[in-house]
Design a protein around this motif. Structure first.
Motif, PDB file in Angstrom:
ATOM      1  N   GLU A 187       0.843  -1.483  -0.540  1.00  0.00           N
ATOM      2  CA  GLU A 187      -0.299   0.096   0.154  1.00  0.00           C
ATOM      3  C   GLU A 187       0.826   0.940   0.121  1.00  0.00           C
ATOM      4  O   GLU A 187       0.250   2.339   0.124  1.00  0.00           O
ATOM      5  CB  GLU A 187      -1.282  -0.128   1.095  1.00  0.00           C
ATOM      6  CG  GLU A 187      -0.445   0.165   2.496  1.00  0.00           C
ATOM      7  CD  GLU A 187      -0.424  -1.884   3.227  1.00  0.00           C
ATOM      8  OE1 GLU A 187      -1.027  -1.944   4.417  1.00  0.00           O
ATOM      9  OE2 GLU A 187       0.424  -2.116   2.608  1.00  0.00           O
ATOM     10  N   SER A 188       2.566   1.405  -0.290  1.00  0.00           N
ATOM     11  CA  SER A 188       2.586   2.266  -0.269  1.00  0.00           C
ATOM     12  C   SER A 188       2.779   3.241  -1.406  1.00  0.00           C
ATOM     13  O   SER A 188       3.590   4.251  -1.646  1.00  0.00           O
ATOM     14  CB  SER A 188       3.910   2.041   0.004  1.00  0.00           C
ATOM     15  OG  SER A 188       4.531   1.618  -0.865  1.00  0.00           O
ATOM     16  N   SER A 213      -2.249  -7.289   4.524  1.00  0.00           N
ATOM     17  CA  SER A 213      -2.730  -6.210   3.747  1.00  0.00           C
ATOM     18  C   SER A 213      -4.012  -6.665   2.502  1.00  0.00           C
ATOM     19  O   SER A 213      -4.959  -6.061   2.560  1.00  0.00           O
ATOM     20  CB  SER A 213      -2.026  -5.182   2.443  1.00  0.00           C
ATOM     21  OG  SER A 213      -1.377  -4.607   3.778  1.00  0.00           O
ATOM     22  N   VAL A 268      -6.370   3.688   1.042  1.00  0.00           N
ATOM     23  CA  VAL A 268      -5.028   4.651   1.237  1.00  0.00           C
ATOM     24  C   VAL A 268      -5.898   6.168   1.246  1.00  0.00           C
ATOM     25  O   VAL A 268      -5.958   7.491   2.578  1.00  0.00           O
ATOM     26  CB  VAL A 268      -3.860   4.555   0.255  1.00  0.00           C
ATOM     27  CG1 VAL A 268      -2.824   5.896   0.873  1.00  0.00           C
ATOM     28  CG2 VAL A 268      -3.043   3.469   0.949  1.00  0.00           C
ATOM     29  N   THR A 299      -0.443   5.716   4.580  1.00  0.00           N
ATOM     30  CA  THR A 299      -0.286   4.294   4.059  1.00  0.00           C
ATOM     31  C   THR A 299      -2.791   3.926   4.771  1.00  0.00           C
ATOM     32  O   THR A 299      -2.697   4.523   5.419  1.00  0.00           O
ATOM     33  CB  THR A 299      -0.773   3.108   5.032  1.00  0.00           C
ATOM     34  OG1 THR A 299      -0.287   2.810   6.332  1.00  0.00           O
ATOM     35  CG2 THR A 299       1.136   3.094   4.611  1.00  0.00           C
TER      36      THR A 299
END
Length: 379
Positions: A187-188, A213, A268, A299
């Motif tokens: 999720e970065s 995740s 996000v 995030t």
């Protein structure tokens, strides 16, 4: 309290995140039964000691991260110990430079030193990733720099892309290799504005998790050069990670890559809406000191800090779930100092339909119960 929280979670009509691991066995198996045929040919033979479907997942992960190869591991703890042990053998230096809040330092009972003969050295304890100057000027030599992206115990924080590249360059100046603890690296991409392969490509190796995740049953992967991965597979066997059959976990990981990975950017972005509404909601409710950290989440996970003890906050959160069917804060509260506590908030599929107004209304309901519990305790 934990049991009450679990019951409130099961019965809640509204949550910001409904993680699969909290479901019943029947629910988990039913979901796998529904999704498995969409991600793999179920008429193929099952895996035996890491072949077939396991190899298929490894190839897919390597392609996503842009690495030569990847190896599936039953746990991230094992994957990272193996990776860093391999790098220590290649560099001739067992010292691993990391953050004082890194997962192995806080949550793994000194596994690096007790099991793998590694020597962790702490670059910084500040609630952020290490800086390039801290890495460059660290007074002890080290063979590997380990970067946790995002750094969970500091609030799921990430550096800027420029800061990250400078840190990696500083490690290279010291002839150190770089390993990314990317349990939540998936999720970065929103924060960095870069694809996964470009982010992973900064490092010599990277570990990713499938359950944190992607909502899989468990499992992890180590990705990097083919020679490193082949050596890691040898150590995987020695560490007891050569499991006979792993197809249920692997199927759930493939399902997570298909279903959850494409949705993470939406989570996000909506987490930022929720975080702003939480700040505004507590201000409108007259709470004297409240913090969302980071103010704009990096995030889809972040922290909320409030000026009350953890027991009072936990009771108010569960009461809200029991009395209204809305569980705004679904995880436990930890002490952050005298009269101060924090919790982690996650925004996933269940939270996408929450508007800012919904969040503020839920905050008002929570604060009403918080004051009731606090007054009762004080009285």
């Amino acid at each position: 309290m934990q049991e009450r929280r679990s019951v409130a979670h099961r019965n809640a009509r509204r949550l910001l995140s409904r993680a699969g691991f909290r479901g019943t066995l029947r629910e988990r198996l039913a979901h796998l039964h529904e999704t498995a045929p969409q991600v793999y040919d179920l008429d193929e033979p099952a895996d035996v000691y890491g072949n077939r479907i396991v190899a298929h997942l490894e190839e897919r992960v390597a392609a996503l991260l842009g690495t030569e190869a990847a190896a599936f591991f039953p746990t991230g703890t094992m994957a990272q110990q193996v990776a860093l042990r391999c790098w220590a053998g290649r560099t001739g230096d067992p010292r691993v430079a990391l953050h004082a809040l890194a997962h192995p330092e806080v949550h793994e009972r000194q596994a690096f030193s007790q099991v793998s003969g590694l020597r962790p050295v702490r670059v910084t304890s500040e609630p952020r990733l290490p800086t390039a100057d801290e890495v460059r000027d660290f007074p002890e030599p080290f063979g590997t720099l380990m970067l946790e992206l995002p750094l969970r115990d500091a609030g799921f924080v990430l550096p800027s892309w420029a800061e990250l590249t400078e840190v990696v360059e500083a490690a290279r100046e010291r002839d150190a290799v770089v390993h990314i603890d990317g349990a939540r690296l998936w999720e970065s991409t929103v924060h960095f504005g870069r694809p996964l392969a470009e982010i992973a490509g900064l490092a010599d190796s990277v570990y990713v998790s499938f359950y944190k995740s992607l909502d899989a049953f468990g499992g992890a992967a180590l990705a990097g050069p083919a020679t490193l991965v082949e050596e890691a597979k040898v150590w995987r066997h020695r560490y007891g990670g050569m499991v006979f059959q792993q197809f249920p976990t692997v199927l759930s990981a493939l399902a997570g890559l298909d279903r959850e990975l494409p949705r993470l950017p939406d989570y996000v972005r909506h987490a930022r809406v929720v975080a702003a509404a939480l700040r505004e909601g507590f201000a409108e409710a007259g709470v004297p000191w409240a913090r969302v950290h980071p103010e704009e989440p990096h995030t889809h996970d972040f922290q909320v800090w409030l000026p009350y003890g953890p027991d009072v906050l936990a009771e108010a959160a569960v009461l809200q779930g029991e009395e209204t069917g809305t569980l705004l804060f679904a995880t436990g509260w930890q002490s952050g100092g005298p009269g101060l506590a924090f919790t982690e908030v996650a925004v996933r599929a269940a939270g996408l339909d929450w508007t800012a107004r919904d969040v503020k209304a839920a905050v008002a309901e929570f604060v009403a119960r918080l004051r009731r519990v606090h007054d009762g305790v004080s009285g």
